[in-house]
Design an enzyme around this catalytic site. Structure first.
Site, PDB file in Angstrom:
ATOM      1  CB  SER A 145      -2.906  -4.541  -3.245  1.00 32.97           C
ATOM      2  OG  SER A 145      -4.026  -5.083  -3.907  1.00 32.97           O
ATOM      3  CE1 TYR A 158      -1.471  -9.519  -1.819  1.00 29.32           C
ATOM      4  CE2 TYR A 158      -3.593  -8.746  -2.653  1.00 29.32           C
ATOM      5  CZ  TYR A 158      -2.207  -8.725  -2.676  1.00 29.32           C
ATOM      6  OH  TYR A 158      -1.546  -7.894  -3.560  1.00 29.32           O
TER       7      TYR A 158
END
Length: 250
Positions: A145, A158
């Site tokens: 990501s 995350y």
């Protein structure tokens, strides 16, 4: 002959979103695809749609024994393993102070430990494929990501998991590059997917509002990036590929 004819690919998180699109795309390029996820009904429907010997494997890959079994079943039934796409993941955002610690555990289990378990189980088979026809090269693809390149408040763990996946991938590259086992990290920006369905109330609304301010990526955009990486000639490796919506400014 299709670009990936004679190869076998395994895609985790294949029941929706990026995983589903990637499985379709690799199959269209000639690979026989093993589909791994927990939602067997979706996997069965996708395998029937893809055809070409696609294999649906119901597994919770946070359980190392199930990860091992998924790889073993793939090789047993499809004969080899040339491409592993570690796509399964969750994105549970929100301020550190308010975050339930079980959300952190879940991200560590799925985003990191499951990917490591799948990679370890697949490694001997990928090395074998890299030393044999038809391509004499194999590929590990880790779906990361933009959160693996930058750090923002509200996404601490995350960020941790995606930065960790990137660090593991770079060490993997250094260890296996001369054996023609390539590693590619795909880092999508905002994508239309089910990731936001798991966000807590309040966090979900804020994230959706941000998404509405741009034209986001579609899962197929990320699948196209994966296909680009795995179809490079044997002498070439795309180690990182960052794909953002044009309108995303962070």
């Amino acid at each position: 002959m299709s670009e990936l004819s004679g190869t076998v690919a395994l895609v985790t998180g294949a029941s929706s979103g990026i995983g589903e699109a990637t499985a379709r795309t690799l199959a269209a390029a000639g690979a026989t695809v093993a589909l791994v996820a927990r939602r067997k009904d979706r996997l069965d429907a996708l395998a029937q749609e893809i055809g070409g010997g696609a294999l649906a494997i119901e597994a919770d890959i946070t359980d190392r024994s199930q990860a091992d079994a998924a790889v073993a079943q793939t090789v047993s039934q499809l004969g080899r393993l040339d491409i592993l796409v570690n796509n399964a993941g969750v994105m549970l955002l929100g301020p550190i102070e308010e975050a339930p610690i079980d959300e952190w555990d879940r991200m560590l289990e799925i985003n990191l430990r499951a990917a490591l378990s799948m990679t370890k189980a697949a490694l001997p088979h990928l090395l074998s494929a890299a030393d044999s026809d038809p391509r004499r090269v194999a590929d590990l693809i880790n779906i990361s990501s933009t959160a693996g390149r930058q750090v923002k408040k509200g996404s601490a763990v995350y960020n941790l998991t995606k930065h960790g996946l990137g660090a593991f991938s770079e060490s993997f590259r250094q260890e296996f590059s001369r054996r023609h086992l390539r590693v590619g990290v795909v880092e999508p920006g905002a994508v239309v997917s089910e990731l936001r369905d798991h966000l807590r109330d309040g966090v979900r609304e804020a994230n959706l509002q941000r998404l509405e301010q741009m034209e986001p990526l579609q899962p197929q955009d990320v699948a196209d990036a994966v296909l680009f990486i795995v179809t490079r000639p044997r002498h070439q490796t795309i180690n990182e590929l960052l794909v953002r919506p044009t309108e995303q400014d962070d």
